[in-house]
Design a protein around this motif. Sequence first.
Motif, PDB file in Angstrom:
ATOM      1  N   ASN A 246      53.921  34.199   5.244  1.00  0.00           N
ATOM      2  CA  ASN A 246      54.244  32.870   4.721  1.00  0.00           C
ATOM      3  C   ASN A 246      53.154  31.854   5.046  1.00  0.00           C
ATOM      4  N   PHE A 247      52.551  31.973   6.223  1.00  0.00           N
ATOM      5  CA  PHE A 247      51.446  31.075   6.575  1.00  0.00           C
ATOM      6  C   PHE A 247      50.290  31.269   5.587  1.00  0.00           C
ATOM      7  N   LEU A 248      49.933  32.509   5.335  1.00  0.00           N
ATOM      8  CA  LEU A 248      48.850  32.782   4.383  1.00  0.00           C
ATOM      9  C   LEU A 248      49.214  32.281   2.990  1.00  0.00           C
ATOM     10  N   LEU A 249      50.474  32.472   2.596  1.00  0.00           N
ATOM     11  CA  LEU A 249      50.901  32.017   1.277  1.00  0.00           C
ATOM     12  C   LEU A 249      50.841  30.491   1.182  1.00  0.00           C
ATOM     13  N   ALA A 250      51.237  29.806   2.252  1.00  0.00           N
ATOM     14  CA  ALA A 250      51.157  28.341   2.256  1.00  0.00           C
ATOM     15  C   ALA A 250      49.712  27.884   2.157  1.00  0.00           C
ATOM     16  N   ARG A 251      48.832  28.543   2.891  1.00  0.00           N
ATOM     17  CA  ARG A 251      47.421  28.147   2.874  1.00  0.00           C
ATOM     18  C   ARG A 251      46.799  28.369   1.499  1.00  0.00           C
ATOM     19  N   VAL A 252      47.088  29.510   0.903  1.00  0.00           N
ATOM     20  CA  VAL A 252      46.587  29.777  -0.450  1.00  0.00           C
ATOM     21  C   VAL A 252      47.162  28.761  -1.432  1.00  0.00           C
ATOM     22  N   SER A 253      48.415  28.414  -1.243  1.00  0.00           N
ATOM     23  CA  SER A 253      49.089  27.510  -2.177  1.00  0.00           C
ATOM     24  C   SER A 253      48.552  26.088  -2.101  1.00  0.00           C
ATOM     25  N   VAL A 254      48.188  25.609  -0.905  1.00  0.00           N
ATOM     26  CA  VAL A 254      47.609  24.261  -0.849  1.00  0.00           C
ATOM     27  C   VAL A 254      46.199  24.262  -1.436  1.00  0.00           C
ATOM     28  N   TRP A 255      45.515  25.379  -1.371  1.00  0.00           N
ATOM     29  CA  TRP A 255      44.198  25.474  -2.009  1.00  0.00           C
ATOM     30  C   TRP A 255      44.304  25.452  -3.526  1.00  0.00           C
ATOM     31  N   THR A 256      45.346  26.056  -4.060  1.00  0.00           N
ATOM     32  CA  THR A 256      45.467  26.188  -5.518  1.00  0.00           C
ATOM     33  C   THR A 256      46.379  25.134  -6.138  1.00  0.00           C
ATOM     34  N   GLY A 257      46.924  24.257  -5.313  1.00  0.00           N
ATOM     35  CA  GLY A 257      47.783  23.205  -5.861  1.00  0.00           C
ATOM     36  C   GLY A 257      49.169  23.681  -6.240  1.00  0.00           C
ATOM     37  N   ASP A 258      49.602  24.796  -5.681  1.00  0.00           N
ATOM     38  CA  ASP A 258      50.946  25.306  -5.926  1.00  0.00           C
ATOM     39  C   ASP A 258      51.863  24.707  -4.853  1.00  0.00           C
ATOM     40  N   TRP A 259      52.157  23.427  -5.032  1.00  0.00           N
ATOM     41  CA  TRP A 259      52.763  22.646  -3.961  1.00  0.00           C
ATOM     42  C   TRP A 259      54.179  23.067  -3.627  1.00  0.00           C
ATOM     43  N   ASN A 260      54.967  23.409  -4.624  1.00  0.00           N
ATOM     44  CA  ASN A 260      56.344  23.811  -4.350  1.00  0.00           C
ATOM     45  C   ASN A 260      56.395  25.103  -3.539  1.00  0.00           C
ATOM     46  N   THR A 261      55.522  26.046  -3.881  1.00  0.00           N
ATOM     47  CA  THR A 261      55.464  27.285  -3.106  1.00  0.00           C
ATOM     48  C   THR A 261      55.054  26.997  -1.671  1.00  0.00           C
ATOM     49  N   ALA A 262      54.105  26.070  -1.497  1.00  0.00           N
ATOM     50  CA  ALA A 262      53.674  25.710  -0.142  1.00  0.00           C
ATOM     51  C   ALA A 262      54.836  25.159   0.675  1.00  0.00           C
ATOM     52  N   VAL A 263      55.620  24.259   0.093  1.00  0.00           N
ATOM     53  CA  VAL A 263      56.756  23.676   0.807  1.00  0.00           C
ATOM     54  C   VAL A 263      57.759  24.765   1.194  1.00  0.00           C
ATOM     55  N   THR A 264      58.063  25.650   0.255  1.00  0.00           N
ATOM     56  CA  THR A 264      59.035  26.712   0.536  1.00  0.00           C
ATOM     57  C   THR A 264      58.557  27.625   1.645  1.00  0.00           C
ATOM     58  N   ALA A 265      57.286  28.042   1.576  1.00  0.00           N
ATOM     59  CA  ALA A 265      56.744  28.934   2.611  1.00  0.00           C
ATOM     60  C   ALA A 265      56.759  28.245   3.972  1.00  0.00           C
ATOM     61  N   CYS A 266      56.383  26.972   4.001  1.00  0.00           N
ATOM     62  CA  CYS A 266      56.385  26.233   5.262  1.00  0.00           C
ATOM     63  C   CYS A 266      57.795  26.087   5.824  1.00  0.00           C
ATOM     64  N   ASP A 267      58.745  25.794   4.969  1.00  0.00           N
ATOM     65  CA  ASP A 267      60.123  25.639   5.431  1.00  0.00           C
ATOM     66  C   ASP A 267      60.648  26.941   6.045  1.00  0.00           C
ATOM     67  N   GLU A 268      60.280  28.060   5.455  1.00  0.00           N
ATOM     68  CA  GLU A 268      60.733  29.341   5.992  1.00  0.00           C
ATOM     69  C   GLU A 268      60.156  29.576   7.379  1.00  0.00           C
ATOM     70  N   ILE A 269      58.919  29.204   7.580  1.00  0.00           N
ATOM     71  CA  ILE A 269      58.313  29.347   8.910  1.00  0.00           C
ATOM     72  C   ILE A 269      58.959  28.393   9.905  1.00  0.00           C
ATOM     73  N   LEU A 270      59.102  27.129   9.511  1.00  0.00           N
ATOM     74  CA  LEU A 270      59.617  26.104  10.425  1.00  0.00           C
ATOM     75  C   LEU A 270      61.044  26.396  10.870  1.00  0.00           C
ATOM     76  N   ALA A 271      61.796  27.103  10.048  1.00  0.00           N
ATOM     77  CA  ALA A 271      63.145  27.485  10.450  1.00  0.00           C
ATOM     78  C   ALA A 271      63.120  28.455  11.632  1.00  0.00           C
ATOM     79  N   GLN A 272      62.009  29.194  11.774  1.00  0.00           N
ATOM     80  CA  GLN A 272      61.878  30.168  12.850  1.00  0.00           C
ATOM     81  C   GLN A 272      61.027  29.645  14.010  1.00  0.00           C
ATOM     82  N   TYR A 273      60.140  28.704  13.714  1.00  0.00           N
ATOM     83  CA  TYR A 273      59.222  28.154  14.721  1.00  0.00           C
ATOM     84  C   TYR A 273      59.314  26.626  14.730  1.00  0.00           C
ATOM     85  N   PRO A 274      60.438  26.086  15.188  1.00  0.00           N
ATOM     86  CA  PRO A 274      60.636  24.635  15.108  1.00  0.00           C
ATOM     87  C   PRO A 274      60.062  23.841  16.280  1.00  0.00           C
TER      88      PRO A 274
END
Length: 533
Positions: A246-274
Amino acid sequence: MRKYIFILLATMLFSSCSDKLDITPPNNITDEQIRQLLLSGNAESIKLVMGSMANNMPLLFNFAGINGVGGADMYYSNQGLDIMRNLEGNDMVLGDVAGLSPLVGAPEYGLDNFISSTANKNLVYWYYAWNCINQANKMLNFLTDATVGTNTFLMDCKARGLAARAYGYNYLMENYQDAFALTGKDKLGIMLYDSFSPTQANKARASAQETYAFIKADLNAAKKLFTDAGIGYTKDLGDIDLAVVNFLLARVSVWTGDWNTAVTACDEILAQYPTLMSEAQYGGKNTGTAADPVFLPETNGFLNNASNPEVILGFPVGQAKTYHNAYTNPFGLGNGGVTRAYKRIDNRLYEKMAATDYRKACFMATDFGNYTYPGNNTVAFIPSYTNTKFAATHGIASTNKIEVGNVTCYYMRTSEVLLMKAEAQAQLANEAGAKTTLNTLLSARTKTGSPALTCDTYPAMSGLTALQMVYLQTRMELWGEGGREFYNNKRWNIPVDRTSSANHLSKVNYPVSNMTLQIPEEEILYNPLAVQN
């Protein structure tokens, strides 16, 4: 790390399936024998052979031994590559004396030519990324969908390989093409190989869009494999698991402007690493005196993963590469200390830090003065603005200053996830959401006993848009980490401009257009289908 370790000797282990397959020891086993073994269904034998490959995948993120350079070279490890990128920005100052040429990292800091197809400072990035891809593909060669099926062990192996391959390809795109959201979208990407053979045919460069589609497909496939295998988020920091993907997916997504995917990937991580680091865990603290300083790594979350609840991917003492600490620790015996190649913060960024932001204490407000380095008793002068973020006078579990440098390492952490989420929210015009996310970080970075900092009360953020606030806080939070400033400058279209800095020695300007590396000459010469940027 989910290491697959087996006590029995290979010959003993393989004897149980000798009636099905004549197995030779793992070091001598052929590709065809591995394929037959995978089809045999013998779980122990499969784990012995595939486990060694799978265990290597996380180590690609924690790597030393880059082809073509010696062990003493700063380009020998991926940590060294990252430090070189940090030196090629605005926020890190190298040393404090004129005549920088003797200092390791001086050419990079001076922004000497590092993008040319013939520059040795270019080729090492290419070698490192392709090693990640090739090692992943060597394992993935054996893991077809039909072979993997519903075998959870093989699903785990394949997910690791897909994540490592995606990481390698994204690393190439960050270095060898313009930022996707700026001018890179309609340009070329990288040659796409989904298998490995020493004699495989050359390929032409795919488009940037095709390359990122390939990267995202690998990451989404890895997510599904981990989920279906019931692996999810593991406790071992050295694992490639859902958090890493998910971290890699978020990083790729902010590079490509896929903002919704970035938010979702980050939220999934933050639920486990708050949980974020506390003030006590954040950076080095002198528990000794000015004359005899003691900065213990055990309590510094940047040097001891046991004191850092944010670590998503990291490695323990003994396994961790320690090049980063050697290059950044002002009390160390490497190129961040005794040689006076101190890593200091640009005064302009330092002055933007709020007085009640405890991150400001990670940099020396005044000259530290002379320090006697253990071992050879060299005395050197440590100047103001030198970082203590990565400072230690001892190694972990040692009382001997000569053993300085024995630390853990990390490559991904929660604060960066918060910042990527806030950036995505700001780009989606959700300024309130972006500020709320930033406020989580700012509250955690407020000095004990002071009112919690917020986007509305942080002095240097007055009048900024939410996106500009993200930019500023990212520079503060991730200073000196992972080459992030260089890569963020590239995608945020922020040039290097040190002319107004009071403490930069190399007061140069450098445009974003020159942050993209040329394809190395070696690739152009040996791949007739390759074309230059």
